[in-house]
Design a protein around this motif. Structure first.
Motif, PDB file in Angstrom:
ATOM      1  N   ARG A 272       9.077  -8.494  -4.341  1.00 43.15           N
ATOM      2  CA  ARG A 272       7.714  -8.679  -4.846  1.00 43.15           C
ATOM      3  C   ARG A 272       7.460  -7.923  -6.140  1.00 43.15           C
ATOM      4  O   ARG A 272       6.507  -8.215  -6.857  1.00 43.15           O
ATOM      5  N   ASN A 273       8.314  -6.914  -6.452  1.00 38.94           N
ATOM      6  CA  ASN A 273       8.067  -6.085  -7.626  1.00 38.94           C
ATOM      7  C   ASN A 273       9.381  -5.430  -8.032  1.00 38.94           C
ATOM      8  O   ASN A 273       9.940  -4.618  -7.294  1.00 38.94           O
ATOM      9  N   MET A 274       9.871  -5.759  -9.219  1.00 40.18           N
ATOM     10  CA  MET A 274      11.138  -5.201  -9.663  1.00 40.18           C
ATOM     11  C   MET A 274      11.058  -3.686  -9.855  1.00 40.18           C
ATOM     12  O   MET A 274      12.065  -2.979  -9.765  1.00 40.18           O
ATOM     13  N   ALA A 275       9.855  -3.176 -10.133  1.00 39.86           N
ATOM     14  CA  ALA A 275       9.696  -1.730 -10.285  1.00 39.86           C
ATOM     15  C   ALA A 275      10.059  -0.998  -9.001  1.00 39.86           C
ATOM     16  O   ALA A 275      10.603   0.111  -9.038  1.00 39.86           O
ATOM     17  N   GLU A 276       9.767  -1.608  -7.854  1.00 41.57           N
ATOM     18  CA  GLU A 276      10.136  -0.992  -6.580  1.00 41.57           C
ATOM     19  C   GLU A 276      11.648  -0.946  -6.417  1.00 41.57           C
ATOM     20  O   GLU A 276      12.193   0.016  -5.851  1.00 41.57           O
ATOM     21  N   LEU A 277      12.343  -1.966  -6.914  1.00 44.38           N
ATOM     22  CA  LEU A 277      13.800  -1.980  -6.842  1.00 44.38           C
ATOM     23  C   LEU A 277      14.395  -0.871  -7.698  1.00 44.38           C
ATOM     24  O   LEU A 277      15.279  -0.125  -7.251  1.00 44.38           O
ATOM     25  N   MET A 278      13.920  -0.736  -8.948  1.00 42.65           N
ATOM     26  CA  MET A 278      14.486   0.268  -9.837  1.00 42.65           C
ATOM     27  C   MET A 278      14.103   1.687  -9.420  1.00 42.65           C
ATOM     28  O   MET A 278      14.851   2.635  -9.666  1.00 42.65           O
ATOM     29  N   GLN A 279      12.949   1.828  -8.778  1.00 44.06           N
ATOM     30  CA  GLN A 279      12.533   3.140  -8.319  1.00 44.06           C
ATOM     31  C   GLN A 279      13.514   3.698  -7.288  1.00 44.06           C
ATOM     32  O   GLN A 279      13.643   4.917  -7.133  1.00 44.06           O
ATOM     33  N   ARG A 289       5.602  -9.183 -11.198  1.00 35.46           N
ATOM     34  CA  ARG A 289       5.281 -10.041 -10.056  1.00 35.46           C
ATOM     35  C   ARG A 289       6.577 -10.395  -9.332  1.00 35.46           C
ATOM     36  O   ARG A 289       7.639  -9.864  -9.636  1.00 35.46           O
ATOM     37  N   ASP A 290       6.484 -11.308  -8.366  1.00 40.99           N
ATOM     38  CA  ASP A 290       7.673 -11.689  -7.604  1.00 40.99           C
ATOM     39  C   ASP A 290       8.827 -12.016  -8.548  1.00 40.99           C
ATOM     40  O   ASP A 290       8.645 -12.684  -9.576  1.00 40.99           O
ATOM     41  N   TYR A 291      10.013 -11.552  -8.202  1.00 35.15           N
ATOM     42  CA  TYR A 291      11.166 -11.767  -9.066  1.00 35.15           C
ATOM     43  C   TYR A 291      12.351 -12.286  -8.257  1.00 35.15           C
ATOM     44  O   TYR A 291      12.455 -12.079  -7.039  1.00 35.15           O
ATOM     45  N   ARG A 292      13.250 -12.947  -8.956  1.00 34.68           N
ATOM     46  CA  ARG A 292      14.523 -13.417  -8.401  1.00 34.68           C
ATOM     47  C   ARG A 292      15.562 -13.313  -9.508  1.00 34.68           C
ATOM     48  O   ARG A 292      15.411 -13.930 -10.564  1.00 34.68           O
ATOM     49  N   LEU A 293      16.605 -12.521  -9.262  1.00 40.92           N
ATOM     50  CA  LEU A 293      17.652 -12.318 -10.257  1.00 40.92           C
ATOM     51  C   LEU A 293      19.018 -12.474  -9.608  1.00 40.92           C
ATOM     52  O   LEU A 293      19.189 -12.188  -8.424  1.00 40.92           O
ATOM     53  N   ARG A 294      19.985 -12.918 -10.411  1.00 41.81           N
ATOM     54  CA  ARG A 294      21.363 -12.961  -9.951  1.00 41.81           C
ATOM     55  C   ARG A 294      22.278 -12.643 -11.119  1.00 41.81           C
ATOM     56  O   ARG A 294      21.900 -12.787 -12.294  1.00 41.81           O
ATOM     57  N   GLY A 295      23.482 -12.176 -10.797  1.00 41.50           N
ATOM     58  CA  GLY A 295      24.437 -11.843 -11.837  1.00 41.50           C
ATOM     59  C   GLY A 295      25.738 -11.378 -11.225  1.00 41.50           C
ATOM     60  O   GLY A 295      26.015 -11.612 -10.044  1.00 41.50           O
ATOM     61  N   GLN A 296      26.536 -10.696 -12.026  1.00 47.67           N
ATOM     62  CA  GLN A 296      27.826 -10.183 -11.567  1.00 47.67           C
ATOM     63  C   GLN A 296      27.851  -8.677 -11.762  1.00 47.67           C
ATOM     64  O   GLN A 296      27.456  -8.172 -12.814  1.00 47.67           O
TER      65      GLN A 296
END
Length: 708
Positions: A272-279, A289-296
């Motif tokens: 729901r919040n990329m800031a929570e992921l990086m924190q 806002r809601d995010y969806r990311l993919r990569g290697q």
């Protein structure tokens, strides 16, 4: 004649001193010893099951590993018949002294058949393993140069290596992993494993949880190629972790079951919040806002490299690469690109919650940060302590900003965060065919933070710039350029601007301006009526030059000057606005250059607040003038009543040189070189000590924002 018997000559007796015979005896005895001694040892071990080796095993292995080895129960070590049989109950292998747990490994029971030569050459091989309730404690030290499973005093821990296992029956296995530098603590439980001929035949599951930087997480993983893992081959792994409202998926092939070094892994994250992921890793970014990311992802030493990143955050796309370097200080290096950025998604960059902005508007978002009623500037404190714990470099380009009011494109942002000093320099973008270049510095090292704003607007067509506010592009040829230079102190945007000092100036060279609705231009009575009731002008306003300038002291901006010269009028303004209260108190007055029978000759005001400005087009001065005209009509003649609205047309044209230079009111001149008496002298900023400028008349004592 009887046959005669011929006898062979007798073998001469050997000489005990014969050297050849002696060597033969030595070789024979050596061969017998070589065969007999191992056979005897094998026989003794086989009969006794090697139980008497329990003490030597604990001592020898303890010295080799520099650890304490203990077997609390039964112990067996022998050849059965050519494979090493190892059996131990209650086996423990201690951790080094710096570890937080006493034992690296403990097991209720180990029963193994080991290939002898594999202990000396090549890959270690276990023909059969029966392990019950094994528990491993895997830890790194604080400096991250030693780990518990590397039996060496040399710095640098090795990855875990597993032997080939042909037949296995493993139950009740748990693993604890601790990394102080990453602040990771995980407790994992491994599903039972049963294999035959080095084939397990089904996926092996791992479940558990823990904390990362005090954030709880759970993890579910499966080893999809356990047969290859048992043979020390490839390891197909899929993993899903949940933490702080985020879901992270990892999949790929590992070089070994406990080693991800230099292995490309497919990675995806959503929440729901990329800031929570990086924190989670101690990094602060604006909310999303809601995010969806993919990569290697590839781990190489202390670096975690994320490449081929694609996805969305809110209604905006995102692509690029990111490298996170883990050390005493975390460092992030990113290059990102966005094709289209929704203006709502940009709200967090000034401290607004994008969800509140989208649902309730900017005022509600400002209130959510702690700002007072009707305030627009956010009052959320910057995370100073966190900003001083990590460093970052970011290069971000945005093709288009989707906005209803101002067309913005070609955003190019360079961000540098080093030990608490955050620089957005340069930050450039195109706006309505013009370019904005800015350098903004937030230095959190002094207390409170030292903040500087330097924003430069290149010449920009007013038609496109103001199209969202009633200005028609067709018929508008005027341009505008400007600069904002402010320095303040504070740990929020509001506080830094509330204490700011500096100057704001916007310059308008010669051109035309055509409005569709009521605007603050050409304010004589006849034009005002046209605007008010016809909602348009028949002809564009012709600008000679114009300056809207403010001097800012302690967060209060005072007009210094507002001076716009048109073909018909000279428009001057006084008053200002406050960054502290966000109140606006401006008055504009148009003096005609030529005689006008109907002229209001009264200020038109702009009041209210940043969030809700208010236009006062029917001012008290105009009402008073109308009253005076009515009185004259009653006591004198109807013709006398119009005298109250007569403009004699004595306005002095402005010298455009000082105007175009953005000079202060003191430097403004008429076209004949005389100092202007309609700006300054109480119509602009007071002196720094708050005293009234020299020459100000008593009837000019009406105050705006308390500064005049």
């Amino acid at each position: 004649m009887a046959a005669q018997r011929i006898e062979a000559p007798a073998t001469p007796p050997q000489d005990p001193q014969d050297p050849h015979a002696r060597r033969r005896r030595i070789v024979r005895n050596t061969v017998i010893a070589i065969i007999a001694i191992p056979a005897l040892i094998w026989l003794v071990l086989y009969i006794t099951k090697g139980r008497f080796l329990k003490g030597p095993f604990e001592s020898i292995v303890g010295r080799m590993t520099d650890r304490t080895v203990t077997v609390k129960g039964d112990f067996q070590l022998y050849f059965a018949p050519l494979r090493i049989k190892f059996y131990a109950e209650g086996l423990t292998l201690s951790n080094p002294a710096w570890a937080t747990r006493p034992d690296l490994f403990a097991a209720e029971k180990i029963d193994a058949r080991i290939a002898p030569l594999s202990l000396l050459f090549g890959k270690r091989r276990i023909y059969a393993l029966d392990l019950t309730n094994g528990a491993a404690d895997l830890e790194w030290n604080g400096a991250h140069d030693r780990n518990t499973w590397t039996f060496s005093e040399k710095k640098g821990g090795k990855p875990l290596e597993f032997p080939r296992i042909d037949v296995a029956n493993v139950t009740g296995t748990t693993v604890r992993y601790r990394d102080p530098r990453l602040q990771v603590l995980a407790d994992l439980k491994i599903d039972p494993i049963r294999s035959v001929d080095a084939r397990i035949g089904r996926a092996v599951g791992v479940t558990g949880g823990g904390t990362i930087r005090a954030t709880p997480f759970t993890v579910v993983a499966r080893l999809l190629s356990p047969d290859a893992t048992a043979n020390r081959g490839k390891n197909e792994l899929v993993l899903r972790a949940r933490a702080a409202n985020n879901v992270i998926d990892v999949a790929g092939t590992l070089p070994s079951i406990a080693d991800i070094e230099d292995a490309p892994l497919r990675t995806a994250a959503r929440g729901r919040n990329m800031a929570e992921l990086m924190q989670i890793i101690g990094v602060v970014i604006p909310q999303t806002r809601d995010y969806r990311l993919r990569g290697q992802m590839v781990k190489s030493g202390d670096e975690y490299r994320f490449t081929r990143i694609t996805g969305v955050a809110g209604a905006s796309d995102l692509a690029g690469r990111l490298t996170v370097t883990v050390g005493p200080r975390i460092h992030m290096d990113a290059v990102m690109a966005t094709r289209a950025l929704d203006i709502v998604d940009a709200a967090p960059f000034i401290g607004f919650n994008p969800d509140i902005v989208e649902a309730k508007g900017a005022v509600a978002a400002a209130a959510a940060t702690g700002a007072g009623p009707m305030r627009l500037m956010p009052d959320a404190a910057w995370p100073v302590a966190t900003m001083q714990r990590f460093d970052a470099d970011l290069k971000w380009t945005v093709g288009l900003v989707k906005s209803r009011k101002v067309p913005i494109s070609n955003v190019d942002l360079t961000l540098d965060l080093e030990r608490g000093r955050l620089a957005l320099s340069p930050l450039t973008f195109a706006m309505a065919r013009g370019n904005v270049a800015s350098d903004v510095i937030f230095d959190t090292r002094p207390r409170p933070s030292a903040v500087s704003y330097d924003i430069r607007l290149a010449p920009t067509p007013m038609g496109r710039l103001l199209a969202g506010w009633g200005v028609s592009e067709s018929g508008t040829t005027g341009t505008i350029r400007g600069r904002i230079q402010l320095n303040g102190r504070g740990d929020t945007i509001h506080d830094s601007l509330s204490t700011a000092r500096g100057r704001i100036a916007f310059v308008m060279p010669a051109g035309s301006l055509w409005t569709r609705n009521v605007q603050l231009a050409e304010l004589d009575l006849g034009t005002f009526v046209q605007k008010m009731f016809e909602n348009k002008l028949e002809k564009p306003v012709q600008l000679n030059c114009g300056l809207v300038g403010f001097t800012v002291r302690n967060g209060v901006a005072a007009a210094d000057p507002i001076l716009i010269d048109t073909t018909k009028n000279v428009i001057v303004g006084r008053g200002g606005f406050s960054f502290r209260t966000e109140a606006v108190d401006l008055a504009f007055r148009a003096d005609g250059k030529k005689f006008s029978l109907f002229s209001g000759q009264s200020p038109v005001g702009v009041g209210g607040y940043f969030a809700s400005p208010r236009l006062n087009v029917i001012s008290p001065d105009l009402i008073a003038r109308a009253g005076a005209g009515l009185g004259l009509m009653l006591v004198a003649t109807p013709v006398a009543g119009v005298l109250a609205f007569v403009d004699v047309g004595d306005a002095k044209s402005a010298a455009c040189g000082p105007v175009l230079a953005g000079a202060t009111a003191k430097a403004q001149r008429t076209t004949k070189g005389a100092a202007r008496d309609d700006v300054g002298k109480g119509t602009t900023a007071t002196s720094e000590d708050g005293s009234r400028p020299k020459g100000q008349k008593k009837d000019q004592k009406k105050k705006f924002l308390g500064i005049f």
